[in-house]
Every structure is written in C-alpha cells, then in structure tokens.
Design an enzyme around this catalytic site. Structure first.
Site, PDB file in Angstrom:
ATOM      1  N   THR A 181       0.846  -1.188   0.000  1.00 47.70           N
ATOM      2  CA  THR A 181       0.000   0.000   0.000  1.00 47.70           C
ATOM      3  C   THR A 181       0.882   1.238   0.000  1.00 47.70           C
ATOM      4  O   THR A 181       1.896   1.283   0.685  1.00 47.70           O
ATOM      5  CB  THR A 181      -0.939   0.036   1.225  1.00 47.70           C
ATOM      6  OG1 THR A 181      -1.613   1.282   1.232  1.00 47.70           O
ATOM      7  CG2 THR A 181      -0.225  -0.157   2.543  1.00 47.70           C
ATOM      8  N   GLU A 327      -4.947  -2.773   4.133  1.00 48.82           N
ATOM      9  CA  GLU A 327      -4.588  -3.452   5.382  1.00 48.82           C
ATOM     10  C   GLU A 327      -5.749  -4.288   5.933  1.00 48.82           C
ATOM     11  O   GLU A 327      -5.581  -4.993   6.907  1.00 48.82           O
ATOM     12  CB  GLU A 327      -4.182  -2.414   6.458  1.00 48.82           C
ATOM     13  CG  GLU A 327      -2.877  -1.696   6.186  1.00 48.82           C
ATOM     14  CD  GLU A 327      -3.043  -0.418   5.393  1.00 48.82           C
ATOM     15  OE1 GLU A 327      -4.053  -0.287   4.663  1.00 48.82           O
ATOM     16  OE2 GLU A 327      -2.170   0.466   5.480  1.00 48.82           O
TER      17      GLU A 327
HETATM   18  P1  AMP Z   1      -6.397   1.746  -0.034  1.00 48.70           P
HETATM   19  O1  AMP Z   1      -5.621   1.037   0.997  1.00 48.70           O
HETATM   20  O2  AMP Z   1      -5.603   2.189  -1.192  1.00 48.70           O
HETATM   21  O3  AMP Z   1      -7.597   0.959  -0.442  1.00 48.70           O
HETATM   22  O4  AMP Z   1      -6.941   3.099   0.601  1.00 48.70           O
HETATM   23  C1  AMP Z   1      -7.677   3.100   1.789  1.00 48.70           C
HETATM   24  C2  AMP Z   1      -8.188   4.494   2.063  1.00 48.70           C
HETATM   25  O5  AMP Z   1      -9.075   4.913   1.023  1.00 48.70           O
HETATM   26  C3  AMP Z   1      -8.975   4.615   3.334  1.00 48.70           C
HETATM   27  O6  AMP Z   1      -8.132   4.774   4.463  1.00 48.70           O
HETATM   28  C4  AMP Z   1      -9.813   5.857   3.048  1.00 48.70           C
HETATM   29  O7  AMP Z   1      -9.086   7.050   3.293  1.00 48.70           O
HETATM   30  C5  AMP Z   1     -10.064   5.763   1.561  1.00 48.70           C
HETATM   31  N1  AMP Z   1     -11.386   5.146   1.305  1.00 48.70           N
HETATM   32  C6  AMP Z   1     -11.660   3.883   0.973  1.00 48.70           C
HETATM   33  N2  AMP Z   1     -12.979   3.701   0.820  1.00 48.70           N
HETATM   34  C7  AMP Z   1     -13.566   4.885   1.086  1.00 48.70           C
HETATM   35  C8  AMP Z   1     -14.920   5.360   1.113  1.00 48.70           C
HETATM   36  N3  AMP Z   1     -15.950   4.572   0.830  1.00 48.70           N
HETATM   37  N4  AMP Z   1     -15.122   6.653   1.448  1.00 48.70           N
HETATM   38  C9  AMP Z   1     -14.088   7.478   1.726  1.00 48.70           C
HETATM   39  N5  AMP Z   1     -12.804   7.102   1.722  1.00 48.70           N
HETATM   40  C10 AMP Z   1     -12.543   5.819   1.403  1.00 48.70           C
END
Ligand code: AMP
Length: 537
Positions: A181, A327
């Site tokens: 990530t 994660e």
């Molecule tokens: P990733 O690990 O790349 O999937 O990113 C995770 C992050 O994406 C989370 O900590 C949030 O900040 C953001 N995120 C994921 N889903 C959402 C959602 N439905 N609404 C707002 N932010 C989101």
C-alpha cells in the site's frame, strides 16, 4: 471444555477444490488488449492453477516464496491467485500504475523470486528490470503477438506440468497473498494476507448486507486485481461459484457497458470515478444500454457522492457504498438501511447510504480522540481504529511502522470519522494529506519534496482539490524564491522525471506564502478551502 468440532484449516485450496469440482462449467470471461473476449471456466482455471503450482514448485518455489504478478484483470491472473498459494507460495500483485522506481523498491523489499507478467506490460518491467533480482520471468501472451525473444511463454511453462501435483498441507495462518500500500507517506508498505483472512473475508463479503453474492450472480471486477485483491472478489466468486467477468485493460464507460449488457452482469465493484463515467454515459443516452434489472454495484476506495447514489437509483442500478483499506483485505464497512430505520424520510436514508456505514461482522471499530472513544453523536471527530480477523497486525518487514497500531492492538486507519446515533460512520477527512485520484493514492509529501528540490522553488504544498471525474486531483501551490522564475509547465515537466504522469499535479499556482500551523507545519486545510472551487481546464 473443548468443542468436539474438527480443526479444519481455512485455506484458499478448499475454495479452488470446490470451484473445480462443482462449478467447472461456470464461465470466466476476459477481455484482451485488442478488445476481443475469451472464455475460460472454473474447470480450466482449476486445471491450469494446479499446473502452475506444480511448475512453480519444479522451478524451485519454496514455501512462502513470493511470486509477483504484473497483470491486468483476466483469467490467467486468476490462475496465479490460486496456483501460487495452493502450492505454498505467496501471490504478490504489483500495481502497474506505479512509477518504475516504486516498483523496483517493492520487488526488492518483498524479495520476489518469480514474476508473471502480461506481454503488454513488458515495457514497464523493462524500466526496472536492471534494478531487481527476479530469477525467473514468465510472460503471458495477451496481445496475440509472439512472446519476445529471451522470455519464457506462460503457456510453455504450464505445458511442462505432468498433472502429478499434490497440495502441501498448509496452515491457515500461512501467507497466501501480498499487496503493497502506498496509502500513507513514506515508503510503500507490504501487507501479507493469510489463507485464513482471505477465506473469512470471502464469507463476509458474500453476505446479503455486504456485497450480497450468490452462485447465480455474474460478477464484474472493475477494481484492479493488483489493488487489494480486487476487494477479495476473485476469492469470494470462486467460493460461491459465481461467473466472473474481467475487463482487461479496458476500463472506459463504453467498454464496461458493453460487458454489462452482453454478459448480463448482476454485480460489479469499482471506484466512484468509474461509476461516475458510467452514470454520464447512461444519462446521455437513456434506454440505450440494457442493464440487468437488479444490478448492484459496490462503490468504494473513495467516498460515494450522495448525488451519484440518487441518480443511479433513478436509472435502476443500486449503489452499495463500502469503505475499506489494503490493510483490511480490504472490506471494513458497508452502508445499508437497517430494518429499524426503514420508515425514516427518504432524504435521511440517502444521507445514511452516502455514509461509509456499519462495520462488517467481526470488524470492530472505534473513533478515538485524545485517548478517549468519541460519542455516537454524528458530530465529534475522531481517528477511526479497527481490529478483526482480516486486519493486518503488522506490515511485512517494516518494524519502524509499529506506531500504526495502538498499544491495545487496534489498527490506526488514519481516517477521521464521526459516528452517528445508529452507529454509522462517516469519513470526514484523512489525517494523512494524501490525494486519491481515480481510486489510486498520490502522496502530496513526495511531490512537495520533489518540487522543493527545484532550484527556483522556495516552498511547495500539494493539496487535493475536488475533480468531477477523478474525485480528486493534485494542485501544487508554489512559492518561488526571490527573483527566481519558473513556469507551471517547467515545474510539471521537472516532476515528470520522477513521477508517473497521473501522479503529477494538473496545475501549479504561484502563491506568496504557504499558511502554517502554530508548530510551523503547512496548514493544508486552509489551502484546500482556498482552492476548493478550483476550475480544472
Ligand atoms: P487503499 O488502501 O488504497 O484501499 O486506501 C484506503 C483508504 O481509502 C482509506 O483509508 C480511506 O481514506 C479511503 N477510502 C476507501 N474507501 C472509502 C470510502 N468509501 N469513502 C471514503 N474514503 C474511502
């Protein structure tokens, strides 16, 4: 007293066996780079995944060895999802949107021994090949052209299998898959998914109040298989025996709508940017596309705008808003209306659906501020912390990242939330100042550091500004040194030496100074306010 149940390990092997035995005729539809479709099945994936496992073992893959993949979404990628872990390896998906420097770092950090790569992505691999020590590279012919000289063809590799393959006895806590990530500042961090986590996560996302998946579903994974296991769909789909549709590199609205229509897709998963594109196409030409009447679409990775949910409702497809993180394997919450709230006014119900929602069973969450839990009042902000059986306990080989976990064992998500009286969470902000463009992270700090290495730049702050298509795009706010000159184009070209094109700010604005907090840190919230209504060209 112990229960009298069998101690049966939860492994991906059992998922593969079931799919091969009971759903062998169910199709896996994939799209090639030339846009043509080809059809495989769970029967074929079963045979070929086992062949892959056998050949990797013969090639020297040992228990726990990492096998990297650099691939689009298609059936051969699905074969690696199973073939690698059932033979005791770890399937490590590489994000093909990253800069070659990051990919080199990740491959070296993970110590990947093998790489399985699409032929169309070889040019990307060749950009970092000299900086990594991969022992064996196997190329999946996707373009229809012969595999370039000097590379081994995936089909020839699989053809060496004798069929004499027996599964190693795997423990459920052994690693099966891996994904890095870049969700926070600093170097990318590796998350190692155990067999157990992947299996439990599959059960959970199939639940009616999560993604609601069943055998008769036709599932379109728009979310890339290199991003958090395509949200676990390749595992859950095989577990239930649902037909999978994999779009290859064609993620534009028209190509996706063609697939929706032709394959009678009943369920799809993707980021808001993708659904906004689809929405625009559907609204432009109402009635043109014949979508399945009960189509459901999970929207995650970034917030699903309430207006989008409402507009889709008018057209038919139902948006299921979901929040998660790499994660977390990655699903954490979904938003649905509890039966006890069914009589709420429509507007209030839409407000709920646009929130990130309620935790999945076995995901525990809390909002924390100053070491205290925030009240369920829908107003107080706190950092969202989570724990559960598919949530990482540490990063791979990165002890310095220990502070992401609290002393009492919760994972600090870095998201700032409110929790309302009914327990629905709403993400208010990110404590980290990252930019999320089209579902992919862009680190503002990395861009700032690069900008500030330009001779004409005194200071630079990069902020996320709302964008109609990509949700957010980076905008660079730059203070030039006294008497120095540099243009917008020049600075962005300068960044191009280090960053992938989609990571580079779309515009540079020149400002007198960057607002600061009392301890001298950039006050980015102020800049975000100032440029909130920025008009992108
Ligand atoms: P990733 O690990 O790349 O999937 O990113 C995770 C992050 O994406 C989370 O900590 C949030 O900040 C953001 N995120 C994921 N889903 C959402 C959602 N439905 N609404 C707002 N932010 C989101």
């Amino acid at each position: 007293m112990l229960g009298t149940m069998m101690d049966f390990p939860l492994t991906v092997t059992t998922i593969l066996e079931r799919a091969g035995k009971y759903f062998s005729a169910v199709e896996i539809v994939s799209r090639r780079p030339d846009r043509s479709l080809y059809r495989s099945s769970y029967g074929q994936v079963y045979r070929r995944a086992r062949a892959l496992g056998e050949c990797l073992q013969r090639a020297g893959m040992k228990r726990g060895d990492r096998v990297a993949t650099l691939m689009w979404n298609h059936s051969a990628h699905l074969e690696t999802y199973y073939g690698v872990p059932v033979a005791g390896g770890v399937a490590h998906t590489l994000n093909l949107r990253l800069h070659p420097d990051d990919l080199a770092y990740i491959v070296n950090h993970a110590e990947d021994r093998f790489l399985i790569v699409d032929d169309v992505l070889l040019p990307l691999y060749e950009k970092f090949r000299d900086r990594v020590k991969i022992e064996r590279v196997v190329v999946v012919p996707q373009s229809g052209k012969p595999v370039p000289a000097g590379y081994e063809n995936y089909e020839d590799f699989l053809a060496q299998a004798t069929g004499e393959f027996s599964y190693p006895a795997l423990g459920e806590n052994e690693a099966a898959a891996m994904c890095y990530t870049s969700g926070t500042t600093g170097k990318p961090k590796g998350v190692l998914y155990s067999h157990r986590a992947l299996v439990l996560h599959s059960f959970c996302i199939a639940l009616a109040d999560c993604f609601g998946l069943a055998q008769r579903d036709v599932l379109l994974a728009v979310v890339p298989m290199f991003h958090a296991n395509a949200w676990g769909l390749p595992f859950a789909a095989a577990m239930i025996g649902g037909k999978l549709v994999l779009p290859g590199p064609h993620l534009d609205a028209e190509s996706l709508l063609e697939l929706f229509e032709r394959e009678r897709v009943t369920y799809a998963a993707g980021v808001p940017t993708v659904w906004l594109g689809i929405l625009e196409a559907l609204e432009k030409d109402p009635g043109h596309w014949k979508l399945f009447p009960g189509l459901r679409m999970t929207c995650g990775g970034a917030a699903a705008p309430e207006g989008m949910i409402r507009r889709f409702d008018k057209l038919g497809p139902k948006i299921i808003h979901s929040w998660g993180m790499t994660e977390m394997t990655p699903a954490g919450t979904t938003s649905y209306i509890k039966s006890t709230l069914e009589n709420w006014p429509e507007d209030k119900k839409y407000e709920l659906r646009a929130k990130q929602g309620l935790p999945l069973p076995f995901v525990e969450l809390r909002g924390m501020t100053m070491e205290r839990e925030i009240p369920w009042d829908g107003k107080t902000l706190g950092e969202l912390q989570v724990r559960g059986p598919w949530i990482a306990e540490s990063y791979y080989n990165q002890p310095e990242e220990k502070e992401r976990w609290t002393a009492d064992g919760w994972f600090r998500t870095g998201d700032v939330v409110t929790i309302d009286e009914e327990g629905y969470i709403k993400i208010a902000d990110r404590s980290k100042d990252l930019i999320k463009s089209g579902g992919e992270w862009i680190s503002s700090v990395d861009l700032e550091n690069a900008l500030m290495s330009h001779p004409a730049v005194q200071e630079a702050a990069v902020i996320a500004v709302p964008h109609p298509k990509w949700q957010e795009r980076p905008l660079a706010c730059v203070v030039l040194k006294k008497d120095a000159k540099a243009s917008d184009e020049e600075l962005r070209e300068f960044l191009g030496q280090k960053f992938a094109k989609w990571q580079i700010p779309d515009a540079v604005v020149f400002v007198e100074s960057i607002p600061r907090t009392s301890v001298g840190k950039f006050l980015k919230s102020k800049l975000r306010e100032q440029f909130h209504a920025w008009k992108w060209e």
